[in-house]
Design an enzyme around this catalytic site. Structure first.
Site, mmCIF file in Angstrom:
data_model
loop_
_atom_site.group_PDB
_atom_site.id
_atom_site.type_symbol
_atom_site.label_atom_id
_atom_site.label_comp_id
_atom_site.label_asym_id
_atom_site.label_seq_id
_atom_site.Cartn_x
_atom_site.Cartn_y
_atom_site.Cartn_z
ATOM 1 N N ASP A 112 0.816 -1.197 -0.041
ATOM 2 C CA ASP A 112 -0.261 0.071 -0.089
ATOM 3 C C ASP A 112 0.810 1.132 -0.072
ATOM 4 O OD1 ASP A 112 -2.600 -0.885 -0.185
ATOM 5 O OD2 ASP A 112 -2.820 -0.967 1.943
ATOM 6 N N ARG A 161 0.560 -1.646 7.617
ATOM 7 C CA ARG A 161 1.302 -0.381 6.977
ATOM 8 C C ARG A 161 2.179 0.527 7.839
ATOM 9 N NH1 ARG A 161 -2.802 3.275 3.384
ATOM 10 N NH2 ARG A 161 -0.640 3.840 2.661
ATOM 11 N N ARG A 219 -10.097 5.339 10.746
ATOM 12 C CA ARG A 219 -8.575 5.197 10.613
ATOM 13 C C ARG A 219 -8.179 6.235 11.753
ATOM 14 N NH1 ARG A 219 -6.608 2.840 6.222
ATOM 15 N NH2 ARG A 219 -8.066 1.225 5.577
ATOM 16 N N HIS A 276 -11.637 7.129 4.716
ATOM 17 C CA HIS A 276 -10.893 8.360 4.929
ATOM 18 C C HIS A 276 -11.369 9.551 4.702
ATOM 19 C CE1 HIS A 276 -6.710 5.954 4.522
ATOM 20 N NE2 HIS A 276 -6.646 6.292 5.692
ATOM 21 N N CYS A 316 -4.841 9.881 -2.804
ATOM 22 C CA CYS A 316 -4.288 8.697 -1.988
ATOM 23 C C CYS A 316 -2.577 8.720 -2.356
ATOM 24 C CB CYS A 316 -4.766 7.625 -2.330
ATOM 25 S SG CYS A 316 -6.709 7.298 -1.621
#
Ligand code: ARG
Length: 261
Positions: free
Chosen positions: A57, A82, A131, A160, A254
């Site tokens: 990611d 991550r 998140r 997000h 992103c």
């Protein structure tokens, strides 16, 4: 930005990710490269992070930090898959001499923080619910010295802030109301009476996950309706195809960490 050389869907940490869907990393790199070229063509400088093997990611560079006026508030990822990405971003900023503030609270950088330099003298919008955790909003306010407005995300598909809202210039936003709690929708309507309002189809096409230089708005090519609305509002939409990265649950924004001097 960070090339998706090692992009894969090996785990599912958002509803868009399906580990059984085949991913073409080569195609992802091609599409990502077009995005990079588009930004360079619009006159922007693009710095690259070295992609890490085992960090599929890492292409989603927006999550690595949040920068306002030359100060960097570092990320602390929610999911352990991550976690290691944060150090790569930190090393980049420190090697470039940016002022870096390490976080204690869970937050995913620009994934959940947006900045409007000319709204109310400089305003940070911050998402929570999936998140980034609420205490990180207060930590960001102390780190960056700008007021933070907390917005509650309620739809897991829009996990997000940056898949539900984007700044389109220094003082205005485009957003999808359905991603936010009723109270947060009222807050947004109060702060941004002239906002461009997106609908379900715009949001599901990842249209909100865009970057704007105030005129040119680079957005996912599937978001054709939103492109039309932005055009009608006086902006210049620049569509880019990023279908492969959508399998990871991300698009244009992103892939980009904005460096605000
Ligand atoms: N697969 C990544 C995750 O779920 C996608 C991150 C998308 N990035 C973003 N800024 N919305 O963490």
């Amino acid at each position: 930005m960070c090339s998706p050389e090692h992009f894969a869907v090996e785990y599912a940490i958002n509803p868009w990710m399906d580990v059984t869907t085949p991913v073409d990393a080569e195609l992802a790199v091609k599409q990502w490269d077009r995005l990079r070229e588009t930004l360079v063509g619009l006159g922007h400088d693009v710095y690259l992070l070295t992609p890490g093997a085992g960090l599929p990611d890492m292409v989603f560079a927006a999550n690595g930090a949040f920068v306002v006026d030359g100060t960097v508030y570092g990320a602390r990822f929610k999911h352990e898959q991550r976690t290691a990405e944060a150090a790569a971003h930190r090393a980049f900023y420190e090697s470039q001499g940016w002022r870096f503030i390490a976080p204690s609270e869970t937050n995913e950088g620009e994934g959940d923080f947006a900045y409007l330099p000319d709204a109310h003298g400089g305003l940070i919008l911050a998402g929570h619910g999936f998140r980034t955790e609420l205490p990180a909003h207060a930590e960001a306010q102390e780190a960056l010295g700008r007021p933070v407005v907390s917005l509650r995300l309620v739809d897991p598909r829009f996990y997000h802030l940056d898949v539900a809202l984007a700044s389109i210039d220094d003082s205005n936003v485009v957003y999808y109301p359905g991603a936010f709690s009723a109270a947060s929708q009222r807050v947004l309507a109060q702060l941004f009476p002239d906002a461009v309002v997106a609908d379900d189809s715009d949001a599901l096409a990842f249209g909100l996950n865009l970057v704007s230089d105030g005129l040119n708005v680079v957005l996912n090519s599937e978001a054709t309706r939103l492109a039309g609305k932005l055009k009608a509002a006086g902006y210049h939409p620049v569509p880019v195809e990023l279908a492969e990265l959508k399998k990871g649950g991300g698009s244009v924004k992103c892939c980009i960490a904005e460096l605000r001097h």
